[in-house]
Scaffold this motif. Structure first.
Motif, PDB file in Angstrom:
ATOM      1  N   ILE A 143       1.112  -1.721  -0.123  1.00 18.89           N
ATOM      2  CA  ILE A 143       0.224  -0.064   0.301  1.00 18.89           C
ATOM      3  C   ILE A 143       0.737   1.680  -0.138  1.00 18.89           C
ATOM      4  O   ILE A 143       0.476   2.286  -1.200  1.00 18.89           O
ATOM      5  CB  ILE A 143      -0.466   0.045   1.205  1.00 18.89           C
ATOM      6  N   ILE A 144       1.694   1.219   0.519  1.00 20.45           N
ATOM      7  CA  ILE A 144       3.146   2.256   0.772  1.00 20.45           C
ATOM      8  C   ILE A 144       3.442   2.688  -0.472  1.00 20.45           C
ATOM      9  O   ILE A 144       3.443   3.674  -0.922  1.00 20.45           O
ATOM     10  CB  ILE A 144       3.716   2.793   1.884  1.00 20.45           C
ATOM     11  N   SER A 309      -9.233  -0.862   4.894  1.00 22.88           N
ATOM     12  CA  SER A 309      -7.697   0.728   5.271  1.00 22.88           C
ATOM     13  C   SER A 309      -7.931   1.705   4.257  1.00 22.88           C
ATOM     14  O   SER A 309      -7.855   2.583   4.992  1.00 22.88           O
ATOM     15  CB  SER A 309      -6.913  -0.007   4.891  1.00 22.88           C
ATOM     16  N   GLY A 310      -8.066   1.585   3.060  1.00 26.76           N
ATOM     17  CA  GLY A 310      -8.136   2.533   2.056  1.00 26.76           C
ATOM     18  C   GLY A 310      -9.541   3.968   2.274  1.00 26.76           C
ATOM     19  O   GLY A 310      -8.998   4.678   2.319  1.00 26.76           O
ATOM     20  N   PRO A 334       1.751  12.171   4.759  1.00 26.08           N
ATOM     21  CA  PRO A 334       2.352  11.298   6.520  1.00 26.08           C
ATOM     22  C   PRO A 334       0.394  10.717   6.549  1.00 26.08           C
ATOM     23  O   PRO A 334       0.242   9.354   7.087  1.00 26.08           O
ATOM     24  CB  PRO A 334       3.050  11.981   6.622  1.00 26.08           C
ATOM     25  N   ALA A 335      -0.060  12.089   6.923  1.00 22.02           N
ATOM     26  CA  ALA A 335      -1.506  11.686   7.916  1.00 22.02           C
ATOM     27  C   ALA A 335      -2.778   9.897   7.277  1.00 22.02           C
ATOM     28  O   ALA A 335      -2.843   9.732   7.800  1.00 22.02           O
ATOM     29  CB  ALA A 335      -2.597  12.850   8.412  1.00 22.02           C
ATOM     30  N   PHE A 336      -2.308  10.652   6.230  1.00 22.70           N
ATOM     31  CA  PHE A 336      -2.954   9.604   5.102  1.00 22.70           C
ATOM     32  C   PHE A 336      -3.102   8.276   5.299  1.00 22.70           C
ATOM     33  O   PHE A 336      -3.835   7.301   5.741  1.00 22.70           O
ATOM     34  CB  PHE A 336      -3.061   9.348   3.787  1.00 22.70           C
ATOM     35  N   TYR A 337      -1.083   8.532   5.161  1.00 24.65           N
ATOM     36  CA  TYR A 337      -0.662   6.635   5.067  1.00 24.65           C
ATOM     37  C   TYR A 337      -1.073   6.100   6.790  1.00 24.65           C
ATOM     38  O   TYR A 337      -0.789   5.084   7.131  1.00 24.65           O
ATOM     39  CB  TYR A 337       0.463   6.841   4.572  1.00 24.65           C
ATOM     40  N   VAL A 342      -2.339   2.284  11.066  1.00 27.61           N
ATOM     41  CA  VAL A 342      -2.741   1.925  12.002  1.00 27.61           C
ATOM     42  C   VAL A 342      -3.512   0.843  12.195  1.00 27.61           C
ATOM     43  O   VAL A 342      -4.325   0.107  13.526  1.00 27.61           O
ATOM     44  CB  VAL A 342      -3.395   3.779  12.894  1.00 27.61           C
ATOM     45  N   SER A 343      -4.274   1.492  10.965  1.00 26.11           N
ATOM     46  CA  SER A 343      -6.137   0.817  11.459  1.00 26.11           C
ATOM     47  C   SER A 343      -5.207  -0.963  10.798  1.00 26.11           C
ATOM     48  O   SER A 343      -5.916  -1.552  11.725  1.00 26.11           O
ATOM     49  CB  SER A 343      -7.060   1.164  10.158  1.00 26.11           C
TER      50      SER A 343
END
Length: 423
Positions: A143-144, A309-310, A334-337, A342-343
């Motif tokens: 994902i990242i 998660s997305g 950064p907050a989006f990822y 976290v999820s």
């Protein structure tokens, strides 16, 4: 360049059809996640073929709601949360966020646990918890690291994993006349357990996180493809959604068919987890059916968890106005990822703190059930609002099936609450 040369460059046949499929196919396929497979397996094991007819009912309802979400994304180039924040009272938005976060995280946790448990069945020497950690790491890395176009392509090809469920019924003896009868003639039983299964199927197929994912993915697609939004493109989006929801319902149908034929006839009526369903198939249907069923569970986890998660990350990011998008790199959003990380980590952690996958599914179903009617009502309102949608407001059939989805999900929420707390 001559017209003949241009014509040669255009894809034809299956390739042209494949190119038309995208967010709708991914959304539909991701609905058949490990937790959904557990629900369908339970329906088949407990009631045989008598719930096959639900696939015919859920398809037009799913297609109508998801098409509205897709059209909203295409026309407004905003996610549902962004539209809610700008056009609806703040309590509606915050209630949706409050219910969505725990529901989606619990769903992620149940899916990770299911993948780990099934992988352990194939490779018993490795602990299911180790598999869960490895799968979580692989998902986070994909994902990242992968850019949006690559990620979308990977998810699209992962949909093919679900085709294994169309094969399994042909590996065992099947009562095909009974299949046809139960497909078209509902055999409803008016008791708590049967109604509970119907409510679970509705809640699994028409899940709120899919609404948010569909809308935001259409926004991402419009941005990346630089398309001209016109009636032709809207029709193409509708076709993609219809094919995705049809595929999802066909897979659901065949899972119920498999477990309803194999497990129910063998007297195995209690299936609570996907690994139980896979393990129960082996001595009756053979190793081939067992491995196909198990591989399908792991593959659907890799497809569904990025969607779960997305969708959550888009919800949170749009609520707070953060930079967002799978097309952005980690340092750009950064907050989006961070929400995605976290999820997945919290979902993984559920396996270590004593919350069973079944408990996680029950509570996520309750939270989904409470929010789904509200969000469907909002989607109906937005998609009929000329100030927002212009000439692309709902047609009559969208309102009919969308309204039916709202009524059925409202009834399902009422039954669910009654069965959980009063029944």
């Amino acid at each position: 360049m001559p017209d003949t040369d241009i014509q040669k460059e255009k894809p034809k046949g299956l390739k042209a059809l494949w190119n038309l499929l995208g967010p709708g196919l991914i959304t539909g396929a991701s609905d058949d996640d490990p937790s959904g497979i557990a629900t369908y397996s339970q329906a088949g094991a407990q009631y045989g073929l008598t719930t096959l007819w639900t696939a015919l009912i859920t398809f037009p309802l799913m297609a109508a709601v998801q098409e509205m979400c897709a059209r909203i994304g295409v026309v407004t180039t905003q996610g549902l949360t962004g539209i809610l924040r700008k056009n609806y009272p703040a309590p509606v938005l915050w209630l949706m966020v409050l219910f969505s976060f725990p529901a989606i995280v619990l769903n992620i946790g149940a899916d990770i646990a299911g993948m780990g448990a099934v992988a352990n069945l194939i490779f018993p020497a490795v602990s299911p918890l180790i598999f869960s950690v490895v799968f979580t790491g692989l998902l986070l890395a994909a994902i990242i690291v992968l850019p949006y176009a690559r990620m979308a392509a990977v998810l699209k090809w992962l949909c093919a994993i679900l085709l294994v469920y169309l094969v399994v019924p042909f590996l065992v003896k099947t009562d095909w006349p009974g299949v046809v009868r139960h497909t078209f003639i509902p055999a409803i039983q008016f008791n708590k357990d049967y109604i509970s299964v119907l409510v679970a199927i509705l809640g699994t197929t028409i899940s709120p996180y899919l609404f948010f994912w569909q809308t935001t993915m259409e926004v991402e697609t419009v941005k990346h493809r630089h398309v001209v939004v016109d009636k032709r493109y809207i029709r193409e989006v509708g076709f993609d959604v219809d094919m995705g929801m049809l595929f999802s319902n066909i897979v659901m149908y065949f899972i119920i068919l498999t477990t309803g034929t194999v497990l129910f006839n063998a007297g195995i009526h209690e299936i609570d987890t996907v690994e139980q369903a896979a393990k129960a198939l082996e001595p009756i249907a053979g190793a081939g059916a067992y491995y196909l069923f198990a591989i399908g569970i792991i593959g659907t986890g890799f497809l569904a968890i990025p969607v779960l998660s997305g969708s959550l990350s888009y919800i949170i990011s749009e609520t707070f106005g953060w930079q967002e998008g799978l097309d952005k790199r980690l340092h750009e959003a950064p907050a989006f990822y961070g929400v995605i990380v976290v999820s997945l980590l919290v979902g993984l952690g559920i396996n270590y703190i004593g919350i069973s996958p079944i408990q996680a599914l029950i509570w996520s179903a309750i939270l989904y059930g409470l929010t789904s009617p509200v969000i469907i009502a909002i989607v109906l309102h937005i998609s009929n609002n000329k100030a927002v949608m212009g000439e692309y407001t709902n047609g009559a059939w969208s309102n009919v099936f969308g309204g039916l989805a709202f009524l059925l999900m409202t009834a399902a929420a009422g039954f669910m609450l009654y069965f959980q707390f009063a029944g």
